[in-house]
Design a protein around this motif. Structure first.
Motif, PDB file in Angstrom:
ATOM      1  N   LEU A   1      52.554  27.802  45.974  1.00 53.81           N
ATOM      2  CA  LEU A   1      52.141  28.244  47.306  1.00 53.81           C
ATOM      3  C   LEU A   1      53.088  29.300  47.862  1.00 53.81           C
ATOM      4  N   ALA A   2      54.380  29.140  47.625  1.00 57.65           N
ATOM      5  CA  ALA A   2      55.361  30.122  48.093  1.00 57.65           C
ATOM      6  C   ALA A   2      55.140  31.461  47.409  1.00 57.65           C
ATOM      7  N   TRP A   3      54.905  31.451  46.101  1.00 60.86           N
ATOM      8  CA  TRP A   3      54.702  32.705  45.375  1.00 60.86           C
ATOM      9  C   TRP A   3      53.382  33.355  45.766  1.00 60.86           C
ATOM     10  N   GLU A   4      52.338  32.538  45.911  1.00 60.80           N
ATOM     11  CA  GLU A   4      51.018  33.066  46.256  1.00 60.80           C
ATOM     12  C   GLU A   4      51.039  33.775  47.612  1.00 60.80           C
ATOM     13  N   ALA A   5      51.910  33.366  48.495  1.00 61.82           N
ATOM     14  CA  ALA A   5      51.977  33.945  49.843  1.00 61.82           C
ATOM     15  C   ALA A   5      52.738  35.267  49.909  1.00 61.82           C
ATOM     16  N   THR A   6      53.334  35.701  48.800  1.00 58.31           N
ATOM     17  CA  THR A   6      54.144  36.917  48.829  1.00 58.31           C
ATOM     18  C   THR A   6      53.303  38.176  48.601  1.00 58.31           C
ATOM     19  N   SER A   7      53.797  39.295  49.127  1.00 56.18           N
ATOM     20  CA  SER A   7      53.139  40.581  48.870  1.00 56.18           C
ATOM     21  C   SER A   7      53.313  40.969  47.400  1.00 56.18           C
ATOM     22  N   GLU A   8      54.408  40.552  46.768  1.00 60.18           N
ATOM     23  CA  GLU A   8      54.608  40.816  45.340  1.00 60.18           C
ATOM     24  C   GLU A   8      53.473  40.212  44.521  1.00 60.18           C
ATOM     25  N   HIS A   9      53.085  38.981  44.852  1.00 59.92           N
ATOM     26  CA  HIS A   9      51.973  38.330  44.158  1.00 59.92           C
ATOM     27  C   HIS A   9      50.695  39.136  44.326  1.00 59.92           C
ATOM     28  N   ARG A  10      50.386  39.501  45.566  1.00 58.47           N
ATOM     29  CA  ARG A  10      49.150  40.259  45.825  1.00 58.47           C
ATOM     30  C   ARG A  10      49.141  41.582  45.065  1.00 58.47           C
ATOM     31  N   ASP A  11      50.266  42.288  45.056  1.00 60.45           N
ATOM     32  CA  ASP A  11      50.351  43.570  44.344  1.00 60.45           C
ATOM     33  C   ASP A  11      50.221  43.380  42.836  1.00 60.45           C
ATOM     34  N   LEU A  12      50.860  42.349  42.313  1.00 57.73           N
ATOM     35  CA  LEU A  12      50.874  42.107  40.871  1.00 57.73           C
ATOM     36  C   LEU A  12      49.496  41.738  40.334  1.00 57.73           C
ATOM     37  N   VAL A  13      48.744  40.924  41.075  1.00 57.08           N
ATOM     38  CA  VAL A  13      47.448  40.458  40.571  1.00 57.08           C
ATOM     39  C   VAL A  13      46.284  41.362  40.965  1.00 57.08           C
ATOM     40  N   LYS A  14      46.524  42.384  41.755  1.00 63.57           N
ATOM     41  CA  LYS A  14      45.431  43.266  42.180  1.00 63.57           C
ATOM     42  C   LYS A  14      44.631  43.857  41.015  1.00 63.57           C
ATOM     43  N   PRO A  15      45.275  44.413  39.966  1.00 59.37           N
ATOM     44  CA  PRO A  15      44.473  44.942  38.859  1.00 59.37           C
ATOM     45  C   PRO A  15      43.605  43.875  38.184  1.00 59.37           C
ATOM     46  N   LEU A  16      44.083  42.653  38.139  1.00 57.50           N
ATOM     47  CA  LEU A  16      43.307  41.546  37.573  1.00 57.50           C
ATOM     48  C   LEU A  16      42.114  41.229  38.477  1.00 57.50           C
ATOM     49  N   ARG A  17      42.375  41.106  39.762  1.00 55.28           N
ATOM     50  CA  ARG A  17      41.307  40.786  40.713  1.00 55.28           C
ATOM     51  C   ARG A  17      40.251  41.879  40.790  1.00 55.28           C
ATOM     52  N   ASP A  18      40.644  43.123  40.546  1.00 56.76           N
ATOM     53  CA  ASP A  18      39.686  44.228  40.582  1.00 56.76           C
ATOM     54  C   ASP A  18      38.616  44.096  39.501  1.00 56.76           C
ATOM     55  N   CYS A  19      38.870  43.303  38.481  1.00 61.76           N
ATOM     56  CA  CYS A  19      37.917  43.099  37.388  1.00 61.76           C
ATOM     57  C   CYS A  19      36.980  41.919  37.632  1.00 61.76           C
ATOM     58  N   ILE A  20      37.264  41.127  38.639  1.00 62.12           N
ATOM     59  CA  ILE A  20      36.567  39.859  38.864  1.00 62.12           C
ATOM     60  C   ILE A  20      35.468  40.030  39.911  1.00 62.12           C
ATOM     61  N   THR A  21      34.271  39.500  39.598  1.00 63.33           N
ATOM     62  CA  THR A  21      33.161  39.566  40.553  1.00 63.33           C
ATOM     63  C   THR A  21      32.978  38.263  41.324  1.00 63.33           C
ATOM     64  N   GLU A  22      33.422  37.140  40.763  1.00 60.99           N
ATOM     65  CA  GLU A  22      33.356  35.839  41.432  1.00 60.99           C
ATOM     66  C   GLU A  22      34.623  35.075  41.075  1.00 60.99           C
ATOM     67  N   ALA A  23      35.122  34.279  42.027  1.00 61.62           N
ATOM     68  CA  ALA A  23      36.316  33.487  41.744  1.00 61.62           C
ATOM     69  C   ALA A  23      36.294  32.194  42.542  1.00 61.62           C
ATOM     70  N   ARG A  24      36.804  31.169  41.916  1.00 62.83           N
ATOM     71  CA  ARG A  24      36.983  29.874  42.573  1.00 62.83           C
ATOM     72  C   ARG A  24      38.362  29.360  42.186  1.00 62.83           C
TER      73      ARG A  24
END
Length: 110
Positions: A71-94
């Motif tokens: 939860l601590a890592w997920e809340a960081t801007s580093e996490h959001r920046d790091l996973v952005k290219p991965l999330r850009d490929c995803i159309t649905e997520a749970r």
């Protein structure tokens, strides 16, 4: 029981990735997996799995020493920046979070 616990946790992401984005998705995962494994406190292991029956269905699991670390890592801007290219490929997520209650390990072959 509270969601917060001092025991290990498993985080599960069920995602849809269009077939034409598969290579981009795997390349993005490859770019972040070692950075997370070597530099994020509490991270123990992760896996990316492809469905045997649906070429667009993927599963990403990660295990953490405790839910608080994730939860601590997920809340960081580093996490959001790091996973952005991965999330850009995803159309649905749970996303699902589990606290590990018990575990059985098989015998290691000789």
């Amino acid at each position: 029981m509270s969601e917060r616990s001092h025991g290990r946790a498993r985080i599960v992401f069920l995602v849809k990735v269009p077939v034409e984005r598969r290579d981009d998705f795997l390349a993005a995962y490859e770019q972040i997996r070692f950075l997370v494994a070597e530099g994020v406190p509490g991270h123990l292991v992760d896996q990316v799995c492809r469905s045997a029956t649906d070429p667009e269905q993927w599963l990403i699991t990660s295990e953490w020493s405790d839910l608080e670390s994730f939860l601590a890592w997920e809340a960081t801007s580093e996490h959001r920046d790091l996973v952005k290219p991965l999330r850009d490929c995803i159309t649905e997520a749970r996303s699902l979070r589990f606290l590990i209650e018990a575990e059985t390990a098989g015998r290691v072959p000789a």
